[in-house]
Design an enzyme around this catalytic site. Sequence first.
Site, PDB file in Angstrom:
ATOM      1  CE  LYS A  11      -4.155  -2.359   2.362  1.00  0.00           C
ATOM      2  NZ  LYS A  11      -4.952  -2.019   2.934  1.00  0.00           N
ATOM      3  CE1 TYR A  51      -9.588  -2.818   0.410  1.00  0.00           C
ATOM      4  CE2 TYR A  51      -8.764  -1.193  -0.416  1.00  0.00           C
ATOM      5  CZ  TYR A  51      -8.356  -2.831   0.050  1.00  0.00           C
ATOM      6  OH  TYR A  51      -6.819  -2.451   0.176  1.00  0.00           O
ATOM      7  CG  PHE A  59     -13.378   1.581   6.849  1.00  0.00           C
ATOM      8  CD1 PHE A  59     -13.401   0.493   5.430  1.00  0.00           C
ATOM      9  CD2 PHE A  59     -14.248   1.091   7.512  1.00  0.00           C
ATOM     10  CE1 PHE A  59     -13.166  -0.650   5.560  1.00  0.00           C
ATOM     11  CE2 PHE A  59     -14.090  -0.807   7.813  1.00  0.00           C
ATOM     12  CZ  PHE A  59     -13.948  -1.387   6.409  1.00  0.00           C
ATOM     13  NE  ARG A  87      -6.257 -12.252   5.270  1.00  0.00           N
ATOM     14  CZ  ARG A  87      -6.703 -11.247   5.280  1.00  0.00           C
ATOM     15  NH1 ARG A  87      -7.428 -10.841   4.461  1.00  0.00           N
ATOM     16  NH2 ARG A  87      -7.750 -10.981   6.458  1.00  0.00           N
ATOM     17  CB  THR A  93      -7.321  -6.075   9.586  1.00  0.00           C
ATOM     18  OG1 THR A  93      -7.167  -6.883   9.148  1.00  0.00           O
ATOM     19  CG2 THR A  93      -7.766  -4.061   9.242  1.00  0.00           C
ATOM     20  NE  ARG A 104      -2.338  -5.727   7.051  1.00  0.00           N
ATOM     21  CZ  ARG A 104      -3.295  -6.109   7.012  1.00  0.00           C
ATOM     22  NH1 ARG A 104      -4.109  -6.490   6.703  1.00  0.00           N
ATOM     23  NH2 ARG A 104      -4.140  -5.809   5.876  1.00  0.00           N
ATOM     24  CG  ASN A 114      -3.618  -1.691   7.067  1.00  0.00           C
ATOM     25  OD1 ASN A 114      -3.668  -2.000   5.871  1.00  0.00           O
ATOM     26  ND2 ASN A 114      -4.660  -2.668   7.253  1.00  0.00           N
ATOM     27  CG  HIS A 117      -5.358  -6.616  -0.484  1.00  0.00           C
ATOM     28  ND1 HIS A 117      -6.123  -6.828   0.561  1.00  0.00           N
ATOM     29  CD2 HIS A 117      -5.136  -7.039  -1.320  1.00  0.00           C
ATOM     30  CE1 HIS A 117      -7.495  -7.499  -0.159  1.00  0.00           C
ATOM     31  NE2 HIS A 117      -5.710  -8.122  -1.866  1.00  0.00           N
ATOM     32  CD  GLU A 128      -8.357  -9.294  -3.223  1.00  0.00           C
ATOM     33  OE1 GLU A 128      -9.729  -8.636  -3.236  1.00  0.00           O
ATOM     34  OE2 GLU A 128      -7.201  -9.821  -3.148  1.00  0.00           O
TER      35      GLU A 128
HETATM   36  P1  RTP Z   1      -7.079  -5.633   3.070  1.00  0.00           P
HETATM   37  O1  RTP Z   1      -8.223  -6.454   2.605  1.00  0.00           O
HETATM   38  O2  RTP Z   1      -6.631  -4.466   2.598  1.00  0.00           O
HETATM   39  O3  RTP Z   1      -5.976  -6.842   2.572  1.00  0.00           O
HETATM   40  O4  RTP Z   1      -7.321  -6.206   4.276  1.00  0.00           O
HETATM   41  P2  RTP Z   1      -8.029  -7.068   5.513  1.00  0.00           P
HETATM   42  O5  RTP Z   1      -8.616  -7.765   4.486  1.00  0.00           O
HETATM   43  O6  RTP Z   1      -7.285  -7.193   6.687  1.00  0.00           O
HETATM   44  O7  RTP Z   1      -9.023  -5.991   5.889  1.00  0.00           O
HETATM   45  P3  RTP Z   1     -10.659  -5.894   5.261  1.00  0.00           P
HETATM   46  O8  RTP Z   1     -12.298  -6.033   6.547  1.00  0.00           O
HETATM   47  O9  RTP Z   1     -10.973  -6.257   4.212  1.00  0.00           O
HETATM   48  O10 RTP Z   1     -10.310  -4.460   5.092  1.00  0.00           O
HETATM   49  C1  RTP Z   1     -10.226  -3.263   3.988  1.00  0.00           C
HETATM   50  C2  RTP Z   1      -8.871  -2.523   4.886  1.00  0.00           C
HETATM   51  O11 RTP Z   1     -10.205  -1.719   4.955  1.00  0.00           O
HETATM   52  C3  RTP Z   1      -9.630  -0.997   6.142  1.00  0.00           C
HETATM   53  N1  RTP Z   1     -10.429  -1.165   7.479  1.00  0.00           N
HETATM   54  N2  RTP Z   1     -10.244   0.285   8.125  1.00  0.00           N
HETATM   55  N3  RTP Z   1     -10.730   1.378  10.122  1.00  0.00           N
HETATM   56  C4  RTP Z   1     -11.999   0.947  10.481  1.00  0.00           C
HETATM   57  O12 RTP Z   1     -12.324   0.140  11.114  1.00  0.00           O
HETATM   58  C5  RTP Z   1     -11.338  -0.439   8.836  1.00  0.00           C
HETATM   59  N4  RTP Z   1     -11.344  -1.541   9.006  1.00  0.00           N
HETATM   60  C6  RTP Z   1     -11.372  -1.579   7.987  1.00  0.00           C
HETATM   61  C7  RTP Z   1      -7.837  -1.546   6.154  1.00  0.00           C
HETATM   62  O13 RTP Z   1      -6.974  -0.511   5.521  1.00  0.00           O
HETATM   63  C8  RTP Z   1      -8.139  -2.808   5.383  1.00  0.00           C
HETATM   64  O14 RTP Z   1      -7.052  -3.370   5.444  1.00  0.00           O
HETATM   65 MG    MG Z   2      -9.613  -7.878   2.762  1.00  0.00          MG
END
Ligand code: RTP
Ligand code: MG
Length: 143
Positions: A11, A51, A59, A87, A93, A104, A114, A117, A128
């Site tokens: 990122k 996304y 968010f 992962r 996350t 992370r 963070n 991805h 993706e």
């Molecule tokens: P990613 O998709 O980026 O790999 O991250 P992830 O699976 O660990 O998390 P996901 O739930 O898919 O969320 C995507 C991205 O959104 C941002 N986020 N912010 N402020 C919040 O509560 C929040 N929750 C998620 C994070 O940047 C996350 O990587």
């Molecule tokens: Mg995700």
Amino acid sequence: MALERTFSIIKPDAVAKNVIGAIYNRFESAGLRIVASKMLHLSKEQAEGFYAEHSERPFFGALVEFMTSGPVMVQVLEGENAVLKNREIMGATNPAEALAGTLRADYAASIDENACHGSDAPESAAREIAYFFSDEEICPRTR
Ligand code: RTP
Ligand code: MG
């Protein structure tokens, strides 16, 4: 187990920190192979589309703004159990909850910025990968 592919993004925060190579080293050290890679500066439309599953989340606007704030590296990683392995390499996350030694924990400042991805399942990985790469851009191992 058969080879699996996953999709990864370094990122904008991590690209700005100049740790692309350090992160690639983590992938390779864990047995994942980079079979496609490029640098992109995402448009708003590209980030929103990528996304889309989060479009109703509070968010979402901040996420799109962050993901378009600077260049990213997108890559396809190949290896045994690649989705889960990536992962694990990334960590939780929220970097405050990420295990020591994960990307992370080492490179992310907050849940919003963070560092990386990784696809969360083989099905999302396929979607993706196709979002960012044509078949011709993916170069699997030959030797
Ligand atoms: P990613 O998709 O980026 O790999 O991250 P992830 O699976 O660990 O998390 P996901 O739930 O898919 O969320 C995507 C991205 O959104 C941002 N986020 N912010 N402020 C919040 O509560 C929040 N929750 C998620 C994070 O940047 C996350 O990587
Ligand atoms: Mg995700």
